[in-house]
Scaffold this active site. Structure first.
Site, PDB file in Angstrom:
ATOM      1  N   SER A 136      -2.737  13.694   2.400  1.00 13.80           N
ATOM      2  CA  SER A 136      -2.956  12.297   2.803  1.00 13.80           C
ATOM      3  C   SER A 136      -2.828  11.351   1.625  1.00 13.80           C
ATOM      4  O   SER A 136      -2.606  10.157   1.813  1.00 13.80           O
ATOM      5  CB  SER A 136      -4.372  12.118   3.348  1.00 13.80           C
ATOM      6  OG  SER A 136      -4.701  13.116   4.238  1.00 13.80           O
ATOM      7  N   HIS A 157       4.240  13.568   5.797  1.00  8.61           N
ATOM      8  CA  HIS A 157       2.842  13.276   6.138  1.00  8.61           C
ATOM      9  C   HIS A 157       2.694  13.018   7.645  1.00  8.61           C
ATOM     10  O   HIS A 157       3.180  12.008   8.157  1.00  8.61           O
ATOM     11  CB  HIS A 157       2.378  12.055   5.331  1.00  8.61           C
ATOM     12  CG  HIS A 157       0.983  11.641   5.621  1.00  8.61           C
ATOM     13  ND1 HIS A 157       0.618  10.346   5.925  1.00  8.61           N
ATOM     14  CD2 HIS A 157      -0.166  12.363   5.680  1.00  8.61           C
ATOM     15  CE1 HIS A 157      -0.687  10.285   6.130  1.00  8.61           C
ATOM     16  NE2 HIS A 157      -1.180  11.498   5.998  1.00  8.61           N
ATOM     17  N   GLU A 169       5.391  10.096   8.018  1.00 11.38           N
ATOM     18  CA  GLU A 169       5.911   9.424   6.833  1.00 11.38           C
ATOM     19  C   GLU A 169       6.559  10.465   5.910  1.00 11.38           C
ATOM     20  O   GLU A 169       5.908  11.457   5.557  1.00 11.38           O
ATOM     21  CB  GLU A 169       4.772   8.714   6.087  1.00 11.38           C
ATOM     22  CG  GLU A 169       4.165   7.568   6.888  1.00 11.38           C
ATOM     23  CD  GLU A 169       2.861   7.026   6.297  1.00 11.38           C
ATOM     24  OE1 GLU A 169       2.611   5.841   6.454  1.00 11.38           O
ATOM     25  OE2 GLU A 169       2.096   7.805   5.687  1.00 11.38           O
ATOM     26  N   ASN A 208      -2.128   4.622   5.841  1.00 11.70           N
ATOM     27  CA  ASN A 208      -3.491   4.724   5.310  1.00 11.70           C
ATOM     28  C   ASN A 208      -3.811   3.615   4.312  1.00 11.70           C
ATOM     29  O   ASN A 208      -4.970   3.230   4.169  1.00 11.70           O
ATOM     30  CB  ASN A 208      -3.735   6.097   4.682  1.00 11.70           C
ATOM     31  CG  ASN A 208      -3.890   7.161   5.757  1.00 11.70           C
ATOM     32  OD1 ASN A 208      -4.109   6.837   6.921  1.00 11.70           O
ATOM     33  ND2 ASN A 208      -3.760   8.418   5.378  1.00 11.70           N
TER      34      ASN A 208
END
Ligand SMILES: NC(=O)c1ccc[n+]([C@@H]2O[C@H](COP(=O)([O-])OP(=O)(O)OC[C@H]3O[C@@H](n4cnc5c(N)ncnc54)[C@H](O)[C@@H]3O)[C@@H](O)[C@H]2O)c1
Length: 311
Positions: A136, A157, A169, A208
């Site tokens: 992450s 990701h 991603e 994120n």
């Protein structure tokens, strides 16, 4: 209209060499198990590896349950699910990954563990195998220096729960070749997900980072008494059309996850601003971690249904 592509002998051998015919996923936890299932459902033979036999057993039982429920709801046929399970194998031995053309690492979020794993994989897989991390936060340049072919290393990701979430991603580091980025993008499309390519690496990537800013602002407004957390969640849902407010989302993912991500960032930067928010640290101290402990910003019954609001 037909498009006929004529390859020279050399080009043909590149295409053949680059074909992904076997996928390996390392780490059979929340993410790895579902990544492996999605790849198997898309038609790839997949090997899912973990150092813990118990985690592999848990993953198998979890996936069976998840897929049975999707068959009952008519989202997949029994034949589709059974043949996906026929393509999916579970192993505790890393040597079983030698024939993979792409390895997706989804082990614990610790840099040392990931570096050790990449160094091991380097000795096992073929020289044109893509080595991708599902981390992450950790950019792939922190892993690429331990392998012989850093050009094959990138971030891929996924989002939780992988069986549901469409976005992936793909992140190109300075060491990642154009070819690896292009192959990774095509691979993600082939497993029926929607990829976005980040042309330069940055910790946290896109979703994120944006989510982090939203969380920070929500916590600022709450801690400074502008509104309750329930009201802030309501505004995000009704004014911004978000499916879930930031506090309810922290409860869902675990308030401790938010805490550890911020501690990691603080440890890297030394900047006080990066420290976890006061309210987040207090919740973690009290063991009120969200849905998993029955209490967070809201209160939940044993089935995970919200039954109250906490301050
Ligand atoms: N959970 C999320 O919401 C989420 C979302 C996106 C990305 N990620 C990332 O995905 C990765 C995995 O997260 P998770 O939530 O699935 O973790 P998890 O704790 O559920 O699973 C990790 C698994 O890795 C195994 N493992 C540990 N070291 C290993 C090794 N050396 N070799 C093989 N297996 C090993 C563990 O036994 C465990 O089964 C992390 O890097 C995390 O940052 C998590």
């Amino acid at each position: 209209m037909f498009i006929i592509t004529i390859f020279t002998g050399e080009e043909l051998s590149i295409v053949e060499n680059n074909k992904i015919s076997h996928v390996a996923v390392v780490g059979s936890g929340a993410m790895g198990s579902q990544i492996a299932m999605v790849c198997a459902l898309a038609g790839y033979p997949v090997t899912l590896q973990d150092i813990e036999q118990e985690s592999l057993d848990r993953a198998k039982a979890f996936l069976k349950k998840q897929m049975d429920s999707r068959v009952e709801k008519g989202r997949f046929t029994r034949v589709e699910v059974d043949s996906a399970f026929d393509r999916l194998s579970f192993t505790a031995s890393i040597e079983d990954l030698s024939n993979a053309n792409i390895v997706i690492e989804a082990i614990v979020e610790k840099l040392d563990a990931k570096r050790e794993l990449f160094a091991k994989l380097d000795k096992i897989v073929a020289e044109n195998t893509i080595l991708a991390t599902n981390s992450s936060t950790i950019v792939s340049s922190k892993l690429a220096d331990v392998v012989s072919y850093p050009e094959n290393v990138c971030n891929i990701h996924f989002f939780n729960p992988v069986l549901v979430m469409e976005m992936v991603e793909v992140v190109k580091g300075p060491h990642t070749s154009e070819e690896t980025a292009a192959k990774s993008m095509a691979f993600v499309e082939s497993i029926r997900k929607t990829p976005v390519l980040l042309k330069k690496e940055i910790s946290g990537f896109i979703a994120n980072r944006i989510l982090g800013k939203l969380m920070d602002e929500a916590v600022f407004l709450y801690e400074n008494g502008y509104a309750t957390h329930e009201e802030i969640d309501l505004v995000c849902k009704k004014a911004l059309n978000h499916p879930i407010g930031p506090f309810a989302l922290m409860d869902l993912t675990g308030i401790d996850v938010n805490y550890f991500v911020r501690m990691q960032r603080y440890n890297e930067s030394g900047d006080e601003k990066d420290k976890p928010a006061r309210i987040v640290a207090e919740k973690v101290e009290k063991g009120e971690l969200g849905k998993k402990t029955g209490k967070g910003f809201y209160e939940y019954d044993e089935k995970g249904i919200r039954v109250g609001v906490l301050s």
